[in-house]
Design a protein around this motif. Structure first.
Motif, PDB file in Angstrom:
ATOM      1  N   THR A   1       0.782  -1.063   0.071  1.00  0.00           N
ATOM      2  CA  THR A   1      -0.088  -0.070   0.022  1.00  0.00           C
ATOM      3  C   THR A   1       0.810   1.319  -0.004  1.00  0.00           C
ATOM      4  O   THR A   1       1.715   1.342   0.928  1.00  0.00           O
ATOM      5  N   THR A   2       0.769   2.057  -1.126  1.00  0.00           N
ATOM      6  CA  THR A   2       1.690   3.335  -1.157  1.00  0.00           C
ATOM      7  C   THR A   2       0.738   4.419  -0.524  1.00  0.00           C
ATOM      8  O   THR A   2      -0.461   4.198  -0.619  1.00  0.00           O
ATOM      9  N   LYS A   3       1.409   5.414  -0.253  1.00  0.00           N
ATOM     10  CA  LYS A   3       1.026   6.533   0.318  1.00  0.00           C
ATOM     11  C   LYS A   3       0.842   7.750  -0.617  1.00  0.00           C
ATOM     12  O   LYS A   3       1.823   7.741  -1.384  1.00  0.00           O
ATOM     13  N   LYS A   4       0.097   8.562  -0.556  1.00  0.00           N
ATOM     14  CA  LYS A   4      -0.156   9.598  -1.540  1.00  0.00           C
ATOM     15  C   LYS A   4       0.431  10.923  -0.856  1.00  0.00           C
ATOM     16  O   LYS A   4      -0.025  11.368   0.287  1.00  0.00           O
ATOM     17  N   PRO A   5       1.261  11.681  -1.528  1.00  0.00           N
ATOM     18  CA  PRO A   5       1.675  12.898  -1.039  1.00  0.00           C
ATOM     19  C   PRO A   5       0.518  14.120  -1.072  1.00  0.00           C
ATOM     20  O   PRO A   5      -0.310  14.393  -1.927  1.00  0.00           O
ATOM     21  N   VAL A   6       0.204  14.696   0.160  1.00  0.00           N
ATOM     22  CA  VAL A   6      -0.538  15.794   0.160  1.00  0.00           C
ATOM     23  C   VAL A   6      -0.108  16.993   0.885  1.00  0.00           C
ATOM     24  O   VAL A   6       0.920  16.808   1.624  1.00  0.00           O
ATOM     25  N   GLN A   7      -0.695  17.991   0.880  1.00  0.00           N
ATOM     26  CA  GLN A   7      -0.363  19.482   1.753  1.00  0.00           C
ATOM     27  C   GLN A   7      -1.497  19.270   2.642  1.00  0.00           C
ATOM     28  O   GLN A   7      -2.805  19.327   2.398  1.00  0.00           O
ATOM     29  N   ILE A   8      -1.155  19.864   3.925  1.00  0.00           N
ATOM     30  CA  ILE A   8      -2.274  20.012   4.912  1.00  0.00           C
ATOM     31  C   ILE A   8      -1.728  21.218   5.778  1.00  0.00           C
ATOM     32  O   ILE A   8      -0.493  21.304   6.118  1.00  0.00           O
ATOM     33  N   ARG A   9      -2.757  21.976   6.237  1.00  0.00           N
ATOM     34  CA  ARG A   9      -2.265  23.167   7.058  1.00  0.00           C
ATOM     35  C   ARG A   9      -2.507  22.701   8.426  1.00  0.00           C
ATOM     36  O   ARG A   9      -3.836  22.254   9.011  1.00  0.00           O
ATOM     37  N   LEU A  10      -1.389  23.043   9.302  1.00  0.00           N
ATOM     38  CA  LEU A  10      -1.560  22.606  10.803  1.00  0.00           C
ATOM     39  C   LEU A  10      -1.245  23.739  11.819  1.00  0.00           C
ATOM     40  O   LEU A  10      -0.563  24.754  11.032  1.00  0.00           O
ATOM     41  N   ASP A  11      -1.648  23.751  12.806  1.00  0.00           N
ATOM     42  CA  ASP A  11      -1.464  24.847  13.769  1.00  0.00           C
ATOM     43  C   ASP A  11      -0.057  24.737  13.850  1.00  0.00           C
ATOM     44  O   ASP A  11       0.371  23.479  14.382  1.00  0.00           O
ATOM     45  N   ASP A  12       0.859  25.930  14.231  1.00  0.00           N
ATOM     46  CA  ASP A  12       2.237  25.641  14.508  1.00  0.00           C
ATOM     47  C   ASP A  12       2.462  24.952  15.707  1.00  0.00           C
ATOM     48  O   ASP A  12       3.636  24.227  15.758  1.00  0.00           O
ATOM     49  N   ASP A  13       1.740  25.171  16.711  1.00  0.00           N
ATOM     50  CA  ASP A  13       2.026  24.488  17.826  1.00  0.00           C
ATOM     51  C   ASP A  13       1.894  23.059  17.904  1.00  0.00           C
ATOM     52  O   ASP A  13       2.599  22.226  18.437  1.00  0.00           O
ATOM     53  N   VAL A  14       0.926  22.442  17.052  1.00  0.00           N
ATOM     54  CA  VAL A  14       0.596  21.364  16.613  1.00  0.00           C
ATOM     55  C   VAL A  14       1.711  20.570  15.802  1.00  0.00           C
ATOM     56  O   VAL A  14       2.375  19.537  16.471  1.00  0.00           O
ATOM     57  N   LEU A  15       2.107  21.181  14.922  1.00  0.00           N
ATOM     58  CA  LEU A  15       3.442  20.865  13.932  1.00  0.00           C
ATOM     59  C   LEU A  15       4.616  20.733  14.750  1.00  0.00           C
ATOM     60  O   LEU A  15       5.383  20.001  14.765  1.00  0.00           O
ATOM     61  N   THR A  16       4.991  21.909  15.727  1.00  0.00           N
ATOM     62  CA  THR A  16       6.211  21.910  16.461  1.00  0.00           C
ATOM     63  C   THR A  16       6.113  20.606  17.537  1.00  0.00           C
ATOM     64  O   THR A  16       7.200  19.717  17.529  1.00  0.00           O
ATOM     65  N   ALA A  17       5.026  20.265  18.247  1.00  0.00           N
ATOM     66  CA  ALA A  17       4.865  19.190  18.954  1.00  0.00           C
ATOM     67  C   ALA A  17       5.229  17.896  18.214  1.00  0.00           C
ATOM     68  O   ALA A  17       5.767  17.005  18.781  1.00  0.00           O
ATOM     69  N   LEU A  18       4.472  17.772  17.067  1.00  0.00           N
ATOM     70  CA  LEU A  18       4.539  16.512  16.341  1.00  0.00           C
ATOM     71  C   LEU A  18       6.215  16.524  16.059  1.00  0.00           C
ATOM     72  O   LEU A  18       6.744  15.226  16.165  1.00  0.00           O
ATOM     73  N   ARG A  19       6.641  17.376  15.355  1.00  0.00           N
ATOM     74  CA  ARG A  19       8.230  17.384  14.789  1.00  0.00           C
ATOM     75  C   ARG A  19       8.984  16.968  16.148  1.00  0.00           C
ATOM     76  O   ARG A  19      10.166  16.155  16.098  1.00  0.00           O
ATOM     77  N   ALA A  20       8.833  17.310  17.362  1.00  0.00           N
ATOM     78  CA  ALA A  20       9.573  17.127  18.634  1.00  0.00           C
ATOM     79  C   ALA A  20       9.644  15.624  18.961  1.00  0.00           C
ATOM     80  O   ALA A  20      10.655  15.342  19.594  1.00  0.00           O
ATOM     81  N   THR A  21       8.645  14.814  18.352  1.00  0.00           N
ATOM     82  CA  THR A  21       8.778  13.784  18.870  1.00  0.00           C
ATOM     83  C   THR A  21       9.864  12.687  18.061  1.00  0.00           C
ATOM     84  O   THR A  21       9.594  11.621  18.281  1.00  0.00           O
ATOM     85  N   GLY A  22      10.379  13.277  17.023  1.00  0.00           N
ATOM     86  CA  GLY A  22      11.202  12.693  16.412  1.00  0.00           C
ATOM     87  C   GLY A  22      10.935  11.947  14.958  1.00  0.00           C
ATOM     88  O   GLY A  22       9.826  12.289  14.688  1.00  0.00           O
ATOM     89  N   ASP A  23      11.940  11.371  14.544  1.00  0.00           N
ATOM     90  CA  ASP A  23      11.651  10.649  13.331  1.00  0.00           C
ATOM     91  C   ASP A  23      10.488   9.747  13.365  1.00  0.00           C
ATOM     92  O   ASP A  23       9.997   9.367  14.250  1.00  0.00           O
ATOM     93  N   GLY A  24       9.701   9.898  12.213  1.00  0.00           N
ATOM     94  CA  GLY A  24       8.423   8.976  11.880  1.00  0.00           C
ATOM     95  C   GLY A  24       7.307   9.804  12.453  1.00  0.00           C
ATOM     96  O   GLY A  24       6.258   9.431  12.581  1.00  0.00           O
ATOM     97  N   TRP A  25       7.247  11.119  12.905  1.00  0.00           N
ATOM     98  CA  TRP A  25       6.244  12.108  13.053  1.00  0.00           C
ATOM     99  C   TRP A  25       5.133  12.138  12.109  1.00  0.00           C
ATOM    100  O   TRP A  25       3.812  11.951  12.345  1.00  0.00           O
ATOM    101  N   GLN A  26       5.563  12.008  10.704  1.00  0.00           N
ATOM    102  CA  GLN A  26       4.485  11.916   9.863  1.00  0.00           C
ATOM    103  C   GLN A  26       3.706  10.659   9.817  1.00  0.00           C
ATOM    104  O   GLN A  26       2.485  10.481   9.616  1.00  0.00           O
ATOM    105  N   THR A  27       4.273   9.470  10.189  1.00  0.00           N
ATOM    106  CA  THR A  27       3.762   8.140  10.094  1.00  0.00           C
ATOM    107  C   THR A  27       2.767   8.164  11.252  1.00  0.00           C
ATOM    108  O   THR A  27       1.765   7.576  11.167  1.00  0.00           O
TER     109      THR A  27
END
Length: 77
Positions: A23-49
């Motif tokens: 199963t392949t994934k589709k690239p998309v663009q999504i707008r997230l609140d800055d604090d949400v994105l910062t918190a997700l990225r802070a969790t390290g590699d695999g945050w998009q998964t």
């Protein structure tokens, strides 16, 4: 021993091959609140998964997707 010239000559140009997952994934663009994105990225590699897994779980709870195997089972070995 290979020289740098030999290595460059053998290397294929262009992008690497795509995913070999069933199963392949589709690239998309999504707008997230800055604090949400910062918190997700802070969790390290695999945050998009983890975003994908969280959205999948939410849709399953809402009855919009059928229950499936855990994300670890869907990934390539």
């Amino acid at each position: 021993m290979h020289t740098p010239e030999q290595i460059r000559a053998r290397r294929k140009a262009g992008r690497p091959l795509g995913s070999v997952q069933a199963t392949t994934k589709k690239p998309v663009q999504i707008r997230l609140d800055d604090d949400v994105l910062t918190a997700l990225r802070a969790t390290g590699d695999g945050w998009q998964t983890r975003i994908n897994d969280t959205l999948r779980a939410s849709l399953m709870l809402a009855g919009k997707l059928p229950a499936t195997k855990p994300a670890e089972d869907r990934r390539r070995p």
